[in-house]
Design an enzyme around this catalytic site. Structure first.
Site, short mmCIF file in Angstrom:
data_model
loop_
_atom_site.label_atom_id
_atom_site.label_comp_id
_atom_site.label_asym_id
_atom_site.label_seq_id
_atom_site.Cartn_x
_atom_site.Cartn_y
_atom_site.Cartn_z
N ARG A 50 0.86 -1.18 0.00
CA ARG A 50 0.00 0.00 0.00
C ARG A 50 0.90 1.23 0.00
NH1 ARG A 50 2.29 2.08 3.76
NH2 ARG A 50 0.72 3.70 3.61
N GLY A 51 0.22 2.41 -0.20
CA GLY A 51 0.99 3.63 -0.40
C GLY A 51 1.11 3.85 -1.91
N ARG A 93 -7.26 -0.51 -7.06
CA ARG A 93 -7.58 0.57 -6.11
C ARG A 93 -7.75 1.85 -6.92
NH1 ARG A 93 -4.28 1.11 -0.70
NH2 ARG A 93 -6.23 2.05 -0.01
N GLN A 201 -2.18 2.68 9.85
CA GLN A 201 -0.87 2.73 9.17
C GLN A 201 0.14 3.54 9.96
OE1 GLN A 201 -3.82 3.18 7.67
NE2 GLN A 201 -3.80 2.60 5.53
N ASP A 242 -2.31 10.65 -2.47
CA ASP A 242 -2.61 9.60 -3.45
C ASP A 242 -2.95 10.19 -4.81
OD1 ASP A 242 -3.04 8.32 -0.72
OD2 ASP A 242 -2.92 6.65 -2.14
N ASN A 252 -5.78 12.34 0.15
CA ASN A 252 -4.86 11.52 0.95
C ASN A 252 -5.67 10.75 1.98
OD1 ASN A 252 -2.16 10.66 1.63
ND2 ASN A 252 -2.39 11.85 3.50
N LYS A 253 -4.99 9.93 2.73
CA LYS A 253 -5.63 9.05 3.73
C LYS A 253 -6.68 9.79 4.55
CE LYS A 253 -5.29 5.59 4.12
NZ LYS A 253 -6.29 4.76 3.42
O1 MRU Z 1 -4.58 3.18 2.01
P1 MRU Z 1 -3.10 3.40 1.91
O2 MRU Z 1 -2.37 2.91 3.10
O3 MRU Z 1 -2.54 2.90 0.60
O4 MRU Z 1 -2.96 4.97 1.90
C1 MRU Z 1 -1.69 5.54 1.80
C2 MRU Z 1 -1.73 7.00 1.91
O5 MRU Z 1 -2.75 7.62 2.03
C3 MRU Z 1 -0.42 7.71 1.80
O6 MRU Z 1 -0.44 8.87 2.55
C4 MRU Z 1 -0.18 8.06 0.32
O7 MRU Z 1 -0.23 6.93 -0.48
C5 MRU Z 1 1.11 8.75 0.11
S1 MRU Z 1 2.44 7.75 0.66
C6 MRU Z 1 3.78 7.97 -0.20
#
Ligand code: MRU
Length: 352
Positions: A50-51, A93, A201, A242, A252-253
């Site tokens: 993820r990320g 995703r 996370q 993202d 973002n998250k």
């Molecule tokens: O759901 P995830 O864990 O994939 O979400 C990740 C994030 O929201 C990060 O902040 C984003 O991908 C940037 S990380 C380099």
């Protein structure tokens, strides 16, 4: 201390994609090997990896696997098989644009090669391009970290959201990469790591990474940020993204928006740290960014003192991302420098 391996690695002995299983951390550091593109798509959906940048790199290698899986003899048939695999990967995703960006980059390369190469040469060419993409990701993160670290003052306490470190990328990290660089430069910083409900996370992955790097940190629950910002106990807020829309709105998250609002209200600078591959100029504003809704079980599954928290029949909502409007951002750190407002104009300048 660096992690011992990259988050996403091609295994040239076995012809497999090897990834750290991020569902298991911090309890166990496990590496899983993937042999097929469908398995990689499932690993992205299930958040083994993820990320945004990490899933982009995983998808790139997933497409290379699709090439090796295909029985096609001609470049035309191979491209058709890879095209189907590309659609499966992209659907895994929806919010992180790096996924589609990586797949499109590889497909474009395969198409270019098909003009003058055999099917087997295309297979190898696609793998080489996936490897280039992964290597570039590490290099880009280091450049971003150098720009971003200039914004960090000695003695700063930084609130960080989600996990944006080596685990969220191929290696090094985006926002956490900035923190790591500032620390390596000798700045005495501290990190308030917010837990990042529902998948935690922050508490699981960011805290684990900061342990490896020796950076002082404390975990806070997500609802504590406002307190620390209002009482002057945090000097910066950093997160990744993202997808960034053309006007600088940042997806973002989930929870990023509330954090940015509280920071803005208290005059604390807020920076999103993003590679240019995360910027999507095709979307005018953040309202157009697709937001992934995940299984409510992720929200309901949490336990307190060994018991399930929610009543058995409870329902939940689980949007995985939110959009932070550009007006709340002090800047967007990229590998080409720090972009400031007006973002509509200045983001275009860094994407050429
Ligand atoms: O759901 P995830 O864990 O994939 O979400 C990740 C994030 O929201 C990060 O902040 C984003 O991908 C940037 S990380 C380099």
């Amino acid at each position: 201390m660096p992690l011992l391996m990259r988050t996403v690695t091609w295994n040239y002995q076995q012809n497999t994609l090897d990834m750290i299983d991020q569902r298991r951390l911090p309890a166990a550091l496990e590496i899983v090997s993937y042999h097929t593109c469908a398995q990689v798509a499932q690993a992205i959906r299930g958040m083994v990896v993820r990320g945004a940048p990490a899933i982009g790199a995983a998808a790139a290698f997933g497409l290379a696997l699709a090439g090796f899986e295909s029985k096609a003899q001609t470049s035309r048939d191979l491209l058709a098989d890879m095209d189907a695999a590309a659609s499966t990967l992209k659907a895994a995703r929806p919010t992180a644009v790096n996924l589609a960006w990586a797949v499109d980059r590889l497909m474009a390369d395969a198409l270019r090669l098909s003009g003058f190469k055999s099917a087997d040469e295309i297979r190898l060419g696609v793998l080489a391009e996936a490897q280039r993409l992964a290597d570039e990701d590490v290099e880009i993160n280091r450049r971003m970290a150098t720009y971003g670290a200039e914004l960090i003052a000695d003695g700063d306490t930084i609130i960080h959201h989600c996990n944006t470190g080596a685990l969220a990328t191929v290696d090094w990290g985006t926002a956490l990469g900035v923190i790591r660089m500032a620390w390596e430069q000798g700045k005495k910083i501290r990190v308030l790591v917010d837990e990042t409900r529902p998948r935690l996370q922050g508490a699981r992955l960011t805290a684990w990474e900061l342990e490896q790097y020796g950076v002082p940190y404390e975990i806070i629950s997500d609802n504590m940020s406002g307190y620390f910002l209002r009482t002057g106990q945090a000097q910066k807020v950093l997160f990744g993204a993202d997808r960034v829309a053309a006007n600088g709105d940042v997806a973002n998250k989930i929870g990023t928006y509330m954090l940015a609002l509280a920071a803005f209200d208290n005059g604390v600078p807020v920076y999103a740290v993003v590679p240019t591959s995360t910027i999507d100029l095709s979307l005018a504003h953040g309202g157009l960014i697709p937001i992934e809704e995940r299984d409510p079980a992720e929200v309901l599954g949490i336990q307190f003192q060994g018991e399930q928290v929610a009543p058995l029949n409870a329902k939940a909502r689980n949007p995985a991302f939110d959009v932070t409007p550009n007006r709340l951002l002090s800047g967007i750190v990229t590998e080409k420098g720090v972009v400031s407002a007006p973002f509509e104009i200045n983001l275009k300048k860094v994407i050429k």
